[in-house]
Design a protein around this motif. Sequence first.
Motif, mmCIF file in Angstrom:
data_model
loop_
_atom_site.group_PDB
_atom_site.id
_atom_site.type_symbol
_atom_site.label_atom_id
_atom_site.label_comp_id
_atom_site.label_asym_id
_atom_site.label_seq_id
_atom_site.Cartn_x
_atom_site.Cartn_y
_atom_site.Cartn_z
ATOM 1 N N ARG A 137 0.578 -1.278 0.108
ATOM 2 C CA ARG A 137 0.180 -0.121 0.109
ATOM 3 C C ARG A 137 1.046 1.152 0.036
ATOM 4 O O ARG A 137 2.103 1.313 0.658
ATOM 5 C CB ARG A 137 -0.766 0.149 1.286
ATOM 6 N N GLY A 138 0.503 2.419 -0.875
ATOM 7 C CA GLY A 138 1.411 3.431 -0.896
ATOM 8 C C GLY A 138 1.966 3.632 -1.949
ATOM 9 O O GLY A 138 2.434 4.768 -2.305
ATOM 10 N N MET A 139 2.072 2.606 -3.031
ATOM 11 C CA MET A 139 2.955 2.647 -4.037
ATOM 12 C C MET A 139 1.929 2.715 -5.359
ATOM 13 O O MET A 139 2.573 2.998 -6.498
ATOM 14 C CB MET A 139 4.254 1.777 -4.094
ATOM 15 N N GLN A 140 0.796 2.092 -5.276
ATOM 16 C CA GLN A 140 -0.127 2.137 -6.412
ATOM 17 C C GLN A 140 -0.410 3.461 -6.533
ATOM 18 O O GLN A 140 -0.949 4.098 -5.870
ATOM 19 C CB GLN A 140 -1.264 1.085 -6.028
ATOM 20 N N GLY A 141 -0.484 4.052 -7.955
ATOM 21 C CA GLY A 141 -0.944 5.269 -8.396
ATOM 22 C C GLY A 141 -0.029 6.553 -8.186
ATOM 23 O O GLY A 141 -0.316 7.445 -8.266
ATOM 24 N N GLU A 142 1.205 6.160 -7.609
ATOM 25 C CA GLU A 142 1.851 7.157 -6.904
ATOM 26 C C GLU A 142 3.118 7.698 -7.851
ATOM 27 O O GLU A 142 3.607 6.713 -8.440
ATOM 28 C CB GLU A 142 2.782 6.863 -5.546
ATOM 29 N N THR A 143 3.217 8.915 -8.107
ATOM 30 C CA THR A 143 4.428 9.416 -9.098
ATOM 31 C C THR A 143 5.544 9.278 -8.483
ATOM 32 O O THR A 143 6.563 8.693 -9.179
ATOM 33 C CB THR A 143 4.043 10.876 -9.430
ATOM 34 N N GLU A 144 5.725 9.543 -7.217
ATOM 35 C CA GLU A 144 6.834 9.569 -6.473
ATOM 36 C C GLU A 144 6.777 8.788 -5.096
ATOM 37 O O GLU A 144 6.662 9.558 -4.102
ATOM 38 C CB GLU A 144 7.597 10.910 -6.283
ATOM 39 N N PRO A 145 6.519 7.460 -5.113
ATOM 40 C CA PRO A 145 6.229 6.921 -4.036
ATOM 41 C C PRO A 145 7.144 6.920 -2.726
ATOM 42 O O PRO A 145 8.578 6.700 -2.969
ATOM 43 C CB PRO A 145 6.346 5.340 -4.483
ATOM 44 N N THR A 182 5.589 -0.344 8.155
ATOM 45 C CA THR A 182 5.555 0.674 6.963
ATOM 46 C C THR A 182 7.193 1.151 6.714
ATOM 47 O O THR A 182 7.827 1.095 8.001
ATOM 48 C CB THR A 182 4.786 1.857 7.673
ATOM 49 N N ALA A 183 7.530 1.208 5.891
ATOM 50 C CA ALA A 183 8.930 1.774 5.658
ATOM 51 C C ALA A 183 8.846 3.059 4.720
ATOM 52 O O ALA A 183 7.944 3.454 3.961
ATOM 53 C CB ALA A 183 9.891 0.927 5.099
ATOM 54 N N SER A 184 10.134 3.870 4.468
ATOM 55 C CA SER A 184 10.016 5.068 3.661
ATOM 56 C C SER A 184 11.129 4.752 2.345
ATOM 57 O O SER A 184 11.945 3.785 2.397
ATOM 58 C CB SER A 184 10.612 6.200 4.299
ATOM 59 N N LEU A 185 10.716 5.071 1.375
ATOM 60 C CA LEU A 185 11.434 5.059 -0.113
ATOM 61 C C LEU A 185 12.049 6.543 -0.251
ATOM 62 O O LEU A 185 11.442 7.421 -0.086
ATOM 63 C CB LEU A 185 10.411 4.619 -1.036
ATOM 64 N N ASP A 186 12.952 6.612 -1.062
ATOM 65 C CA ASP A 186 13.582 7.867 -1.641
ATOM 66 C C ASP A 186 13.691 7.945 -2.763
ATOM 67 O O ASP A 186 14.819 7.404 -3.525
ATOM 68 C CB ASP A 186 14.595 7.963 -0.795
ATOM 69 N N PRO A 187 12.661 8.443 -3.517
ATOM 70 C CA PRO A 187 12.566 8.685 -5.040
ATOM 71 C C PRO A 187 13.814 9.462 -5.522
ATOM 72 O O PRO A 187 13.979 9.956 -6.884
ATOM 73 C CB PRO A 187 11.349 9.043 -5.561
ATOM 74 N N ASP A 188 14.244 10.400 -4.552
ATOM 75 C CA ASP A 188 15.341 11.513 -4.656
ATOM 76 C C ASP A 188 14.866 12.484 -6.076
ATOM 77 O O ASP A 188 15.646 12.933 -6.962
ATOM 78 C CB ASP A 188 16.669 10.825 -5.293
ATOM 79 N N GLY A 189 13.516 12.788 -6.064
ATOM 80 C CA GLY A 189 13.086 13.765 -6.975
ATOM 81 C C GLY A 189 12.590 13.172 -8.468
ATOM 82 O O GLY A 189 12.075 13.786 -9.164
ATOM 83 N N ALA A 190 13.101 11.853 -8.581
ATOM 84 C CA ALA A 190 12.455 11.296 -9.875
ATOM 85 C C ALA A 190 11.163 10.781 -9.665
ATOM 86 O O ALA A 190 10.700 10.442 -8.742
ATOM 87 C CB ALA A 190 13.683 9.885 -10.234
ATOM 88 N N SER A 191 10.329 10.198 -10.843
ATOM 89 C CA SER A 191 9.121 9.970 -10.904
ATOM 90 C C SER A 191 9.374 8.372 -11.491
ATOM 91 O O SER A 191 10.122 8.246 -12.409
ATOM 92 C CB SER A 191 8.340 10.857 -11.566
#
Length: 232
Positions: A137-145, A182-191
């Motif tokens: 949960r939290g990554m579906q439909g997200e541009t920058e999860p 729950t954990a955090s991801l770091d897209p670092d500004g990328a989509s």
Amino acid sequence: MPEISASGIALGLLAVILSRYVPVRRDPSRPMPFWASVLVGCLSAYAGPPVFDLVADLWRKMSFLPEITEGMVFLGLFMAVFLQFVVERKDRPRRIPVWAVVVISVATAFALPPLIYRLTGSYSALALRADVNQCARGMQGETEPRRVSNACDFPIVVGLCAPGEENPAPCAQTVALAPGETASLDPDGASLAYAPGNRDGLSVVACRPPNRPSRMMNQTNKYYVGVCLPAL
């Protein structure tokens, strides 16, 4: 009309081709009628993929058995049908015993994917494990999860793949999640990657451990999709 998948279409066409080798019982020199082959193909296209999924699920429930994929099930069944109806002829004595057909089919299903990996240096679709994206949960439909949680009752591992990280290399940014964690991801500004505007963006996928998150180009070579590599 019920929905049909791409794998179902391929399976149906294969069933039509193979059924042309099945002789009519009353006249072994004649193949199955064309209308019957079409019927077999339609039934295989709609019923085949669910049957493969069921066989794979039943197999996974037996923890003492090695993991098997839908592609491996298809490969084994294809080899069995080929040996039974193409190599063997009803008007001649049997050359390959039934037990040998079973052994050859199982050996092909398990041996061919690793052989392809050794020859090509990447995992083929036959070797890829099923993802569990529905758990993340939290990554579906997200541009920058950025945050993801495990909604299933078993552990998962979620990978966020950056450009350059693809099959056979696993995602460098990977988090293991227990049920409800729950954990955090770091897209670092990328989509995330999508077709056609951001093909080389990020990809995210959830897998059952010890399978490893990675990504590869889709079949049309237009964008990346997250995949689960087999455990080392």
